[in-house]
Scaffold this motif. Structure first.
Motif, PDB file in Angstrom:
ATOM      1  N   ARG A 134     -40.718  45.120  10.278  1.00  0.00           N
ATOM      2  CA  ARG A 134     -40.705  45.810   8.989  1.00  0.00           C
ATOM      3  C   ARG A 134     -40.920  44.734   7.931  1.00  0.00           C
ATOM      4  NH1 ARG A 134     -38.665  44.160   4.909  1.00  0.00           N
ATOM      5  NH2 ARG A 134     -38.483  45.596   3.208  1.00  0.00           N
ATOM      6  N   THR A 135     -41.764  45.016   6.968  1.00  0.00           N
ATOM      7  CA  THR A 135     -42.057  44.031   5.935  1.00  0.00           C
ATOM      8  C   THR A 135     -41.934  44.690   4.556  1.00  0.00           C
ATOM      9  OG1 THR A 135     -44.406  44.579   5.981  1.00  0.00           O
ATOM     10  CG2 THR A 135     -43.677  42.794   7.438  1.00  0.00           C
ATOM     11  N   GLN A 136     -42.177  43.880   3.541  1.00  0.00           N
ATOM     12  CA  GLN A 136     -42.082  44.385   2.177  1.00  0.00           C
ATOM     13  C   GLN A 136     -43.285  45.255   1.818  1.00  0.00           C
ATOM     14  OE1 GLN A 136     -39.228  43.682   0.997  1.00  0.00           O
ATOM     15  NE2 GLN A 136     -39.527  44.857  -0.877  1.00  0.00           N
ATOM     16  N   GLY A 137     -44.354  45.068   2.546  1.00  0.00           N
ATOM     17  CA  GLY A 137     -45.590  45.817   2.313  1.00  0.00           C
ATOM     18  C   GLY A 137     -46.646  45.239   3.224  1.00  0.00           C
ATOM     19  N   SER A 138     -47.892  45.661   3.024  1.00  0.00           N
ATOM     20  CA  SER A 138     -48.937  45.133   3.902  1.00  0.00           C
ATOM     21  C   SER A 138     -49.189  43.652   3.654  1.00  0.00           C
ATOM     22  CB  SER A 138     -50.226  45.932   3.720  1.00  0.00           C
ATOM     23  OG  SER A 138     -50.142  47.094   4.509  1.00  0.00           O
ATOM     24  N   SER A 139     -48.958  43.182   2.430  1.00  0.00           N
ATOM     25  CA  SER A 139     -49.226  41.759   2.172  1.00  0.00           C
ATOM     26  C   SER A 139     -48.379  40.879   3.075  1.00  0.00           C
ATOM     27  CB  SER A 139     -48.956  41.424   0.707  1.00  0.00           C
ATOM     28  OG  SER A 139     -49.810  42.180  -0.112  1.00  0.00           O
ATOM     29  N   GLU A 140     -47.080  41.160   3.153  1.00  0.00           N
ATOM     30  CA  GLU A 140     -46.228  40.346   4.028  1.00  0.00           C
ATOM     31  C   GLU A 140     -46.628  40.549   5.492  1.00  0.00           C
ATOM     32  OE1 GLU A 140     -42.011  41.232   4.024  1.00  0.00           O
ATOM     33  OE2 GLU A 140     -41.569  39.476   5.258  1.00  0.00           O
ATOM     34  N   ALA A 141     -46.970  41.785   5.838  1.00  0.00           N
ATOM     35  CA  ALA A 141     -47.359  42.068   7.231  1.00  0.00           C
ATOM     36  C   ALA A 141     -48.622  41.284   7.600  1.00  0.00           C
ATOM     37  CB  ALA A 141     -47.570  43.575   7.414  1.00  0.00           C
ATOM     38  N   ILE A 142     -49.545  41.198   6.650  1.00  0.00           N
ATOM     39  CA  ILE A 142     -50.800  40.480   6.912  1.00  0.00           C
ATOM     40  C   ILE A 142     -50.535  38.975   7.034  1.00  0.00           C
ATOM     41  CG2 ILE A 142     -52.967  39.788   5.781  1.00  0.00           C
ATOM     42  CD1 ILE A 142     -53.134  42.800   4.858  1.00  0.00           C
ATOM     43  N   MET A 143     -49.704  38.453   6.142  1.00  0.00           N
ATOM     44  CA  MET A 143     -49.362  37.020   6.229  1.00  0.00           C
ATOM     45  C   MET A 143     -48.765  36.720   7.605  1.00  0.00           C
ATOM     46  SD  MET A 143     -49.730  35.366   3.177  1.00  0.00           S
ATOM     47  CE  MET A 143     -50.203  35.914   1.544  1.00  0.00           C
ATOM     48  N   LEU A 144     -47.835  37.560   8.056  1.00  0.00           N
ATOM     49  CA  LEU A 144     -47.176  37.311   9.343  1.00  0.00           C
ATOM     50  C   LEU A 144     -48.149  37.503  10.507  1.00  0.00           C
ATOM     51  CD1 LEU A 144     -43.773  39.117   8.693  1.00  0.00           C
ATOM     52  CD2 LEU A 144     -44.106  36.650   8.986  1.00  0.00           C
ATOM     53  N   GLY A 145     -48.955  38.558  10.429  1.00  0.00           N
ATOM     54  CA  GLY A 145     -49.922  38.822  11.507  1.00  0.00           C
ATOM     55  C   GLY A 145     -50.935  37.698  11.610  1.00  0.00           C
ATOM     56  N   ALA A 146     -51.413  37.227  10.454  1.00  0.00           N
ATOM     57  CA  ALA A 146     -52.423  36.171  10.463  1.00  0.00           C
ATOM     58  C   ALA A 146     -51.794  34.839  10.883  1.00  0.00           C
ATOM     59  CB  ALA A 146     -53.077  36.071   9.084  1.00  0.00           C
ATOM     60  N   LEU A 147     -50.516  34.630  10.538  1.00  0.00           N
ATOM     61  CA  LEU A 147     -49.838  33.416  11.016  1.00  0.00           C
ATOM     62  C   LEU A 147     -49.756  33.426  12.535  1.00  0.00           C
ATOM     63  CD1 LEU A 147     -46.900  32.866   8.508  1.00  0.00           C
ATOM     64  CD2 LEU A 147     -48.715  31.253   9.071  1.00  0.00           C
ATOM     65  N   SER A 148     -49.491  34.591  13.080  1.00  0.00           N
ATOM     66  CA  SER A 148     -49.423  34.684  14.540  1.00  0.00           C
ATOM     67  C   SER A 148     -50.786  34.374  15.161  1.00  0.00           C
ATOM     68  CB  SER A 148     -48.933  36.078  14.953  1.00  0.00           C
ATOM     69  OG  SER A 148     -48.457  36.025  16.263  1.00  0.00           O
ATOM     70  N   LEU A 149     -51.863  34.855  14.506  1.00  0.00           N
ATOM     71  CA  LEU A 149     -53.214  34.525  14.998  1.00  0.00           C
ATOM     72  C   LEU A 149     -53.403  33.008  15.003  1.00  0.00           C
ATOM     73  CD1 LEU A 149     -55.516  37.078  13.078  1.00  0.00           C
ATOM     74  CD2 LEU A 149     -54.686  37.249  15.433  1.00  0.00           C
ATOM     75  N   LYS A 150     -52.955  32.384  13.912  1.00  0.00           N
ATOM     76  CA  LYS A 150     -53.162  30.930  13.787  1.00  0.00           C
ATOM     77  C   LYS A 150     -52.360  30.179  14.849  1.00  0.00           C
ATOM     78  CE  LYS A 150     -52.879  27.054  10.580  1.00  0.00           C
ATOM     79  NZ  LYS A 150     -52.484  26.536   9.296  1.00  0.00           N
ATOM     80  N   TRP A 151     -51.124  30.584  15.038  1.00  0.00           N
ATOM     81  CA  TRP A 151     -50.264  29.893  16.008  1.00  0.00           C
ATOM     82  C   TRP A 151     -50.793  30.069  17.442  1.00  0.00           C
ATOM     83  CZ3 TRP A 151     -48.544  28.656  11.542  1.00  0.00           C
ATOM     84  CH2 TRP A 151     -47.475  27.785  11.387  1.00  0.00           C
ATOM     85  N   LYS A 152     -51.224  31.297  17.736  1.00  0.00           N
ATOM     86  CA  LYS A 152     -51.719  31.570  19.106  1.00  0.00           C
ATOM     87  C   LYS A 152     -52.993  30.766  19.366  1.00  0.00           C
ATOM     88  CE  LYS A 152     -50.450  34.572  21.530  1.00  0.00           C
ATOM     89  NZ  LYS A 152     -49.442  34.639  22.611  1.00  0.00           N
TER      90      LYS A 152
END
Ligand code: PLP
Length: 457
Positions: free
Chosen positions: A113-131
């Protein structure tokens, strides 16, 4: 009257800020009564635009009284205190499971759960970067120049992510008459340093979707032919609650092999007040383990994957309320109603003979996107201004991103609160605004300076 008399009279009969200036720069030395403070704030807000006439925003402007009661009753509960509020934590997990199911996740998965799509996108894209970095390190390859591929039709948050987290943005420019992207646009940008591709379901600019099926097929081929496994993230901020109900057979979600994560704003077509968003992974393994932090400050060991920490519980509870209250049938009914009114508005605009519609016959969000078809003495910005000045409607005009920046469009979101009657009135008001502008030869320079130029959000 002396000052104490005035204060007494104000306390008895009304409001001291009828005649006094309000505090604006420093915390007042003395406080004020609760009634005074309440009136002060209420009077400031009386000058605000009316959310019901804000057709710029994708964000929810009305919820049922029962949902409002849940929200009001739970404002005192910090969502992150999972140990103290385990039922709220369980309700978050239910929402994640329901959304994973709605998006056709193949099995058990995870999300946040996030504050909105912006936080969700930051987290999702961070996961892409880490993977991606893990894959590169495992292969003994350098991991210093990550890039992310997306179209010019994305929300600004994608560029923000790239700047904040040091990733090269590879942005596919738009073209005149082509406001979404597809596989041929994406293909030349992909290489071994691509952490992922982002595609949009329901763009901020026109409401349409990128060719997600085509991009997925490209990435499947890239995996087979070049050995590059490039994940696809779908930004379904608006579309995630629209497509499953209006276009259930249209594939854009985990039915497509390379779609590894999806974000959706609960506070847009999830029909919850701001701020709640969701990030859903295809499988547990799509979330990079290193991004999950374990702490025990709050009395129990807890794993968190968020950019924020403390936040309210109300909107999570309100999301769950909506999911169970509406069910698939309710969401379908509401989305179809909005779609019907959006189509009616589009027909009325077309019938005026001066507007062209943008992609009205394609799969799209419930909205009308339009522009002037020919030369007039006024432009779309003038119409936005005149319409708001005459009737208080907020219908934004904005230019599209490069290379379509010489195209100006207007966009009216059609939400639950825009009834059939409102659509009729809005259409008449647009007609009237155009007539006024034709008479006066366009908006005045002083009016133009006040025009807000942005697609809203
Ligand atoms: C496609 C898209 N992505 C992301 C966002 C950002 O979403 P939020 O306002 O929920 O942070 C928006 C907002 O309009 C959007 O339209």
């Amino acid at each position: 009257m002396t000052i104490p008399d005035i204060e007494r009279a104000a306390a008895l009969f009304g409001n001291r800020f009828v005649t006094q200036e309000v505090p604006t720069d420093a915390i007042p030395d003395e406080g004020m009564t609760a009634v005074d403070a309440m009136r002060l704030v209420a009077e400031d807000l009386a000058l605000e635009g009316d959310p019901a006439r804000n057709l710029a925003t994708f964000v929810t402007t009305w919820m049922e009284p029962e949902a409002q009661r849940i929200i009001a009753n739970n404002l005192h509960r910090n969502f992150i205190d999972h140990a103290e509020y385990p039922r709220t934590a369980e309700i978050e997990q239910r929402c994640i499971r329901m959304l994973a199911d709605l998006f056709n996740a193949p099995g058990e998965t995870t999300g946040a759960r996030t504050q909105g799509s912006s936080e969700a996108i930051m987290l999702g894209a961070l996961s892409l970067k880490w993977k991606w970095r893990k894959r590169r390190e495992a292969a003994g390859e350098p991991s210093t120049h990550p890039n992310l591929v997306f179209g010019g039709d994305v929300h600004v948050v994608w560029e923000k992510f790239c700047r904040y987290f040091d990733v090269e943005p590879r942005i596919v420019p738009l073209q005149k008459g082509k406001y979404t992207i597809g596989p041929d646009d994406v293909a030349p940008h992909i290489d071994e340093n691509t952490i992922g591709v982002a595609a949009v379901l329901g763009t901020t600019f026109t409401g349409h979707k990128d060719d997600i099926v085509g991009i997925n097929d490209l990435l499947v081929r890239t995996k087979k032919e070049r050995g590059l496994d490039v994940p696809l993230h779908v930004d379904a901020a608006s579309g995630g609650f629209v497509w499953p109900f209006l276009y259930p057979d249209s594939k854009w979600d985990f039915r497509l092999e390379q779609v590894r994560s999806i974000n959706v704003s609960g506070h847009k077509f999830g029909l919850v007040y701001p701020g709640v968003g969701w990030l859903i992974f295809r499988e547990r393994s799509d979330l990079a383990d290193d991004l999950v932090f374990t702490e025990n400050y709050l009395g129990k060991t807890d794993a968190t994957f968020t950019l924020n920490f403390s936040t309210g519980s109300s909107m999570v509870l309100a999301q769950y309320y909506n999911l169970v209250r509406f069910g698939r049938a309710g969401y379908t009914y509401i989305m179809r109603g909005m779609q019907k009114n959006a189509q009616l508005l589009a027909e009325k605009l077309e019938a005026m003979g001066r507007f062209e519609l943008i992609g009205a016959d394609e799969e799209t969000l419930p909205l009308a996107a339009f522009r002037l078809a020919g030369d007039e003495v006024y432009d779309e910005f003038d119409i936005a201004w005149q319409l708001s000045a005459e009737r208080g409607w907020m219908v934004p005009a904005y230019t599209l991103p490069p290379d379509a920046e010489d195209i100006t469009i207007m966009r009216a979101l059609v939400k639950e609160t825009l009834s059939r009657e409102h659509v009729d009135t809005l259409a008449t008001d647009i007609e009237t605004a155009c007539a006024t502008l034709a008479r006066k030869g366009g908006a005045d320079e002083s009016e133009r300076r006040q025009i807000v130029i942005s697609p809203g959000h």
